[in-house]
Write an enzyme that holds these catalytic residues in place. Structure first.
Site, mmCIF file in Angstrom:
data_model
loop_
_atom_site.group_PDB
_atom_site.id
_atom_site.type_symbol
_atom_site.label_atom_id
_atom_site.label_comp_id
_atom_site.label_asym_id
_atom_site.label_seq_id
_atom_site.Cartn_x
_atom_site.Cartn_y
_atom_site.Cartn_z
ATOM 1 N N THR A 257 -1.337 -2.858 19.860
ATOM 2 C CA THR A 257 -1.282 -1.044 19.815
ATOM 3 C C THR A 257 -1.610 -0.772 21.242
ATOM 4 O O THR A 257 -2.087 -1.753 21.995
ATOM 5 C CB THR A 257 -1.571 -0.035 18.799
ATOM 6 N N ASP A 258 -0.587 -0.257 21.332
ATOM 7 C CA ASP A 258 -1.439 0.554 23.218
ATOM 8 C C ASP A 258 -2.801 0.850 23.353
ATOM 9 O O ASP A 258 -3.485 1.113 23.816
ATOM 10 C CB ASP A 258 -0.425 1.415 24.062
ATOM 11 N N GLU A 259 -3.298 1.006 21.809
ATOM 12 C CA GLU A 259 -4.157 2.110 21.403
ATOM 13 C C GLU A 259 -5.342 1.738 22.023
ATOM 14 O O GLU A 259 -6.599 2.201 22.265
ATOM 15 C CB GLU A 259 -3.978 2.866 20.048
ATOM 16 N N SER B 162 -10.638 -1.215 15.549
ATOM 17 C CA SER B 162 -10.174 -2.194 14.554
ATOM 18 C C SER B 162 -9.248 -3.322 14.658
ATOM 19 O O SER B 162 -9.154 -4.309 15.100
ATOM 20 C CB SER B 162 -9.554 -1.813 12.848
ATOM 21 N N LYS B 163 -8.238 -2.164 15.202
ATOM 22 C CA LYS B 163 -6.798 -3.377 15.826
ATOM 23 C C LYS B 163 -7.309 -3.926 17.261
ATOM 24 O O LYS B 163 -6.761 -5.008 17.452
ATOM 25 C CB LYS B 163 -5.742 -2.461 16.351
ATOM 26 N N TYR C 250 -9.455 3.538 13.705
ATOM 27 C CA TYR C 250 -7.689 1.961 13.398
ATOM 28 C C TYR C 250 -7.692 1.749 15.123
ATOM 29 O O TYR C 250 -7.089 0.038 14.986
ATOM 30 C CB TYR C 250 -6.671 3.382 13.817
ATOM 31 N N THR D 14 0.682 -1.256 0.242
ATOM 32 C CA THR D 14 0.106 0.111 -0.018
ATOM 33 C C THR D 14 0.995 1.287 0.037
ATOM 34 O O THR D 14 2.245 1.506 -0.276
ATOM 35 C CB THR D 14 -1.106 -0.354 0.953
ATOM 36 N N ARG E 225 2.078 10.832 24.597
ATOM 37 C CA ARG E 225 2.724 9.319 23.794
ATOM 38 C C ARG E 225 4.286 8.981 24.552
ATOM 39 O O ARG E 225 4.776 9.762 25.576
ATOM 40 C CB ARG E 225 3.040 9.332 22.791
ATOM 41 N N ASP F 110 -2.024 -9.544 -0.738
ATOM 42 C CA ASP F 110 -2.806 -9.801 0.298
ATOM 43 C C ASP F 110 -3.772 -10.261 1.133
ATOM 44 O O ASP F 110 -3.533 -11.350 0.815
ATOM 45 C CB ASP F 110 -4.423 -9.218 -0.212
ATOM 46 N N HIS G 138 -9.361 12.726 19.619
ATOM 47 C CA HIS G 138 -8.099 12.871 20.081
ATOM 48 C C HIS G 138 -7.713 12.167 21.206
ATOM 49 O O HIS G 138 -7.880 12.766 22.169
ATOM 50 C CB HIS G 138 -7.141 13.975 19.857
ATOM 51 N N VAL H 117 1.126 21.483 14.830
ATOM 52 C CA VAL H 117 1.374 20.295 16.624
ATOM 53 C C VAL H 117 -0.820 20.964 16.959
ATOM 54 O O VAL H 117 -1.326 21.470 16.575
ATOM 55 C CB VAL H 117 1.034 21.674 17.473
ATOM 56 N N TYR H 118 -1.278 19.579 17.026
ATOM 57 C CA TYR H 118 -3.130 19.496 16.638
ATOM 58 C C TYR H 118 -3.091 19.300 17.940
ATOM 59 O O TYR H 118 -2.583 19.486 19.372
ATOM 60 C CB TYR H 118 -3.050 17.514 17.033
#
Ligand code: NAD
Ligand code: DAU
Length: 357
Positions: A133-135, A162-163, A159, A35, A223, A58, A293, A215-216
């Site tokens: 992931t830690d998310e 889905s993880k 994201y 991708t 993080r 895939d 966020h 910067v958001y």
């Protein structure tokens, strides 16, 4: 003996493949769809190396995965392939559901079919290592203790949802079918070959080009940053010695606010490639926040240290210096990435954002 790696042309996957073949002669079959995030240039040093078999394809293609397993008979699958960028998941969640959920399901089913044909020591030795992931744990308040492996799942972005779903599938395949799985949940990585739409490489590349450093929000989101090669060593440790069905949190013991990360990058660039126009921090530009966020992630990595003796080798100071030096030396890599779909992405993600405090 060989291992099957998925997503081995991406940021962490390519670092893992390079490290693996630097330390062992065990071949790697690398299945990657290439991708926008997959970049075979990352693996250029392996050209002509018979230990690396690259297959463009895939993970949702069951027939292909079945064929690869039957042909190469790997002793393990290390599953990196994913859509990985939170901002992209907000703009277009569909690809995340397909690759991260359906893709993991397809791999698990193919792996189960292959594993069920194995016998004796081969069957006992087989591993499915899921890289996560830690998310998946959601967002922490400022004083809350860091995520342990028993923290509830509270994903907040398409994201991370889905993880989280993929983690649950992996867990279920162990409990229901006895599949020999291990899962790692890691914090934010940084280092060589990091695609320059993620925070640290974006700041380096934009600063060198004299562009704004976006910067958001207020930049105070926290993080926990880990040098990518430390993530790779953690995966090797869990793959070899992790307990079946267990999850291991992996992190750098290194919580930092985004604005501080950006200032550290600017200071290193001021030292290593000073800009006659002035300090790079002058380019810092606060932009509209990312929707939903997450405010803070922090990893409690005591389990992997206690059980497997793993700790990160790099401090943030040493890792970020290596990283900035790598980007300064690899302008060729950055230029190639930028000549691709990267440019369209910048317009899509930043075009509609207001600037200001
Ligand atoms: P990346 O986006 O840089 O690379 C993903 C790779 O997967 C690319 O090479 C891409 O071509 C490939 N891929 C995507 N869809 C595919 C498909 N359907 N079939 C086959 N290949 C496909 O991602 P990354 O940052 O290297 O992350 C790798 C893994 O580690 C992901 O599972 C991610 O969730 C996880 N992770 C990443 C971080 C981080 O900080 N980057 C931290 C913790 C966990
Ligand atoms: O925590 C692990 C996760 O880290 C991985 O699972 C993801 O695959 C990986 O992409 C990363 O997710 P983040 O969203 O934390 O990474 P990103 O580099 O996109 O952003 C890091 C922080 O910086 C985040 O708080 C958003 C902020 N940010 C990001 C960009 C791209 C900005 O302030 N400005 C930006 O332009």
């Amino acid at each position: 003996m060989s291992i099957l790696v998925t997503g081995g042309a991406g940021f962490i996957g390519s670092n893992f493949v390079l490290d693996w073949l630097a330390q062992s002669d065990e071949p790697v079959v690398n299945l990657d769809a290439l991708t926008y995030a997959g970049n075979l240039r990352n693996l250029a040093s392996l050209q002509g190396d018979a230990r690396h078999v690259f297959v463009q394809g895939d993970i949702c293609d069951r027939a292909l995965v079945d064929r690869l397993l039957a042909t190469h008979r790997p002793r393990a699958i290390v599953h990196f392939a994913a859509e990985s960028h939170v901002d992209r998941s907000i703009h277009g969640p569909g690809a995340f559901m397909r690759t991260n959920i359906d893709g993991t399901f397809t791999l698990l089913e193919a792996a189960r079919g292959f594993w069920s044909t194995l016998e004796g020591a081969d069957k006992a030795a087989f591993r499915f290592h899921h890289v996560s992931t830690d998310e998946v744990y959601g967002s922490l308040s400022p004083a809350a203790p860091a995520f342990t492996e028993t923290h509830p799942y509270e994903p907040n972005s398409p994201y991370s949802a889905s993880k989280a779903a993929s983690d649950h599938l992996v867990r279920a395949w162990h409990h229901t079918y006895g599949m020999p799985v291990v899962t790692t949940n890691c914090s934010n990585n940084y280092g060589p070959y990091h695609f320059p739409e993620k925070l640290i490489p974006l700041m380096i590349v934009n600063a060198l080009a004299g562009k704004p450093l976006p910067v958001y929000g207020d930049g105070q989101q926290v993080r926990d940053w880990l040098y990518v090669k430390d993530h790779c060593s953690a995966i090797r440790a869990v793959l070899e010695r992790g307990r079946l069905g267990e999850t291991y949190n992996v992190g750098g013991w290194n919580e930092q606010a985004n604005i501080d990360i950006v200032k550290i990058v600017c200071a290193l660039l001021d030292e290593l490639r000073p800009d006659p126009a002035g300090p790079y921090a002058r380019l810092i530009t606060y932009v509209t926040d990312r929707p939903g966020h997450d405010r803070r992630y922090a990893i409690d990595a005591r389990k992997i240290e206690r059980e497997l003796g793993w700790r990160p080798a790099e401090t943030f100071a040493s890792g970020i210096r290596k990283t900035v030096e790598w980007y300064l030396a690899r302008g060729d890599w950055v230029a190639e990435v930028q000549s691709g779909s990267y440019r369209d992405w910048v317009a899509q993600n930043y075009g509609g954002r207001a600037t200001g405090a």
